[in-house]
Every structure is written in C-alpha cells, then in structure tokens.
Design an enzyme around this catalytic site. Structure first.
Site, PDB file in Angstrom:
ATOM      1  N   LYS A   1      47.391  40.329  39.931  1.00  0.00           N
ATOM      2  CA  LYS A   1      46.586  41.543  39.827  1.00  0.00           C
ATOM      3  C   LYS A   1      47.265  42.782  40.359  1.00  0.00           C
ATOM      4  O   LYS A   1      46.619  43.630  40.945  1.00  0.00           O
ATOM      5  CB  LYS A   1      45.244  41.393  40.557  1.00  0.00           C
ATOM      6  CG  LYS A   1      44.189  40.744  39.745  1.00  0.00           C
ATOM      7  CD  LYS A   1      42.877  41.400  40.055  1.00  0.00           C
ATOM      8  CE  LYS A   1      41.737  40.507  39.673  1.00  0.00           C
ATOM      9  NZ  LYS A   1      40.668  40.540  40.639  1.00  0.00           N
TER      10      LYS A   1
ATOM     11  N   MET B   1      42.266  53.349  44.476  1.00  0.00           N
ATOM     12  CA  MET B   1      43.008  53.232  43.210  1.00  0.00           C
ATOM     13  C   MET B   1      43.271  54.598  42.566  1.00  0.00           C
ATOM     14  O   MET B   1      43.196  54.738  41.347  1.00  0.00           O
ATOM     15  CB  MET B   1      42.228  52.332  42.215  1.00  0.00           C
ATOM     16  CG  MET B   1      42.082  50.914  42.709  1.00  0.00           C
ATOM     17  SD  MET B   1      40.995  49.903  41.680  1.00  0.00           S
ATOM     18  CE  MET B   1      39.393  50.290  42.352  1.00  0.00           C
TER      19      MET B   1
ATOM     20  N   ASP C   1      45.317  37.370  45.993  1.00  0.00           N
ATOM     21  CA  ASP C   1      46.012  38.265  45.068  1.00  0.00           C
ATOM     22  C   ASP C   1      46.902  39.224  45.834  1.00  0.00           C
ATOM     23  O   ASP C   1      47.056  39.110  47.050  1.00  0.00           O
ATOM     24  CB  ASP C   1      45.031  38.961  44.118  1.00  0.00           C
ATOM     25  CG  ASP C   1      43.887  39.598  44.863  1.00  0.00           C
ATOM     26  OD1 ASP C   1      44.151  40.391  45.775  1.00  0.00           O
ATOM     27  OD2 ASP C   1      42.725  39.262  44.545  1.00  0.00           O
TER      28      ASP C   1
END
Ligand code: SAH
Length: 255
Positions: free
Chosen positions: A62, A175, A40
């Site tokens: 993703k 994140m 990904d």
C-alpha cells in the site's frame, strides 16, 4: 458450508505514527501473542521489529500507487486466516478508524461471522503534532481542529473549502503532499490570508522527522526544496507559530 474454528479471531490494531514507545499496552501484548501478523508500509520499521521472529508476517503493501494486495484481497485473507484458527493481528499505521480503511476490513469480518476486536492507536495528527511542538488547539489560536484527506482523485482535491478556510481553526491534512500546491491555493482563494502559518512534517515521531515551516504562500516551494519523503502531514493555522518555541524532539539526522 465452511466449519469455523471457534478460536480464530482478528485484532485490528493501531500501530501509531512510528515511535514504538507510542504503541498502546494492548497493541504490544497482541504483537507478542498473535500467530500471524499483517502490516503495511505505514507501520514503522521500529514497530515491525517488535514482531517475534517466530510469527508469520505478511506485508500487504500500500505505498501510493503500489498496492501489493488489493483491499478486497486483504479483507478476504483476514477471513481465511481466522477460519484456519489463527489469532490474526492486522496492524495499521496510526489509528485504524482514521483514514485507514479499518471499517472496510471489519465489515467483511462481520459479514463472515468472524470474531474481531479493534484497538485504537495514536493517529498521525496527535502524534506528529506532539513531536513537532504544534498544539492542535490553543486558546489564542484555534478553538477547533479538523482532519481531512488531501488524497487526489482524478488530479483534484474535492474538499469543502468554505468550511476549511475559517479563522481560529486548525486544519490537518493527511495524504496531502502531492496536492500541497492545490491545497494552499484553494485555502487562499476561499478566504484564508496568504500569510497563514502552515507546516509539513515528514515521518513524524521517527528518527527521520523533519519539520518544514512556512505560510500558505510559500510552503509548496519550501516542501519541494526539502525533498520530503512520505509519510508527511500538513498542519495549517495559527498554532503552527508555536513550533518555534515548543519544539522539543530533535532527532539526529540519519547517517
Ligand atoms: N490511519 C492513519 C492514517 C492513514 S492515511 C492514522 O491514523 O494516522 C496515511 C497518511 O497518514 C499519510 O499520508 C500521512 O499524511 C499520515 N501519516 C501517518 N503517519 C505519519 C507520520 N509518522 N508522519 C507524518 N504523516 C503521517
């Protein structure tokens, strides 16, 4: 009933934070021997380049808000490829068991009776901190270190703020770029001084690495001014001050 080819197997492998020299020996051997590879966007281009040209590559996407293949489909694709007899390499950024949904992928394999193996990778916290010259623990600054996800759910960050806003602790946020403002203000509201050192690192261990240093008070504004590009990692705590003397990785800015 499906007749399973006994030779098919899935290797869930951590690809580390980006610098291909940070792959494990096991990961490199599997990259060279797998018959099909799924990866990904968190797997760095330099690592993707190591996949032999003869091997089928499947990009499963993703990026934030742009899942090329939904997780469920990735899980089932792994099962199907293994049943076809492939040696399937499922490459994931960092470590597959840290904020990587690696557990979900092999749960489906286990439920389907597919053989699998898990190869750990250097997680972003370790790799990025090392290349940014920020030790995650240090006797003078932090006796503990916590990893949390700053991923926003319904525009809010649902974290145990009391446990994060403790002295002598390093907080590493994965994140967290979108929620950086909320993160800093919540930590201040729950007791950390506004002048607590904080850093955000763009694309750690890669040629595009960029370290922005500030405090809980001013980091959101500095991060905005630096126009950072994903992936980014946030590190909060006294250890961040060490960057000034311990930074050693100074990649040339891309042309
Ligand atoms: N399994 C991965 C984490 C997946 S979550 C691991 O163990 O590292 C994705 C988050 O990881 C990104 O949003 C970012 O916060 C962090 N990340 C991964 N690679 C990074 C890098 N090279 N530089 C900065 N942050 C990184």
């Amino acid at each position: 009933m499906t007749i399973q080819n006994p030779t098919g197997k899935v290797y869930l492998v951590g690809a580390g934070p980006g610098d291909p020299d940070l792959l494990t020996v096991r990961a490199l051997k599997l990259i060279q021997s797998a018959t099909v590879t799924l990866y990904d966007n968190l797997v760095s281009p330099a690592v993707v380049e190591l996949i032999p040209a003869s091997v089928q590559r499947i990009y499963v996407g993703k990026e934030r808000g742009n899942h090329t293949l939904p997780q469920e489909e990735i899980n089932h694709l792994l099962v199907r490829l293994a049943r076809e007899g492939h040696q399937v390499l499922r490459l994931k950024g960092g470590d597959p068991f840290i904020f990587g949904r690696g557990g979900e992928e092999i749960e489906t394999l286990a439920a389907s009776g597919i053989a699998f193996e898990v190869v750990p990778g250097i997680t972003a916290a370790s790799g990025v901190a090392a290349y940014a010259g920020i030790p995650l623990t240090h006797r003078d600054h932090a006796q503990s270190c916590v990893f949390v996800t700053g991923h926003l759910k319904n525009h809010t960050m649902d974290l145990d703020w009391e446990s994060l806003a403790r002295p002598h602790q390093t907080v590493v946020v994965y994140m967290g770029l979108q929620g950086l403002g909320a993160l800093c203000s919540n930590l201040i509201r729950h007791g950390l001084p506004a002048h607590t050192p904080a850093a955000i690192v763009q694309q750690g261990t890669r040629p595009q690495q960029h370290v922005v240093i500030g405090t809980l008070q001013n980091l959101p504004e500095r991060a905005l001014a630096a126009k950072l590009q994903a992936p980014t990692l946030i590190i909060v705590g006294g250890v961040v001050t060490l960057h000034q003397v311990l930074h050693w990785f100074n990649p040339r800015p891309p042309a």
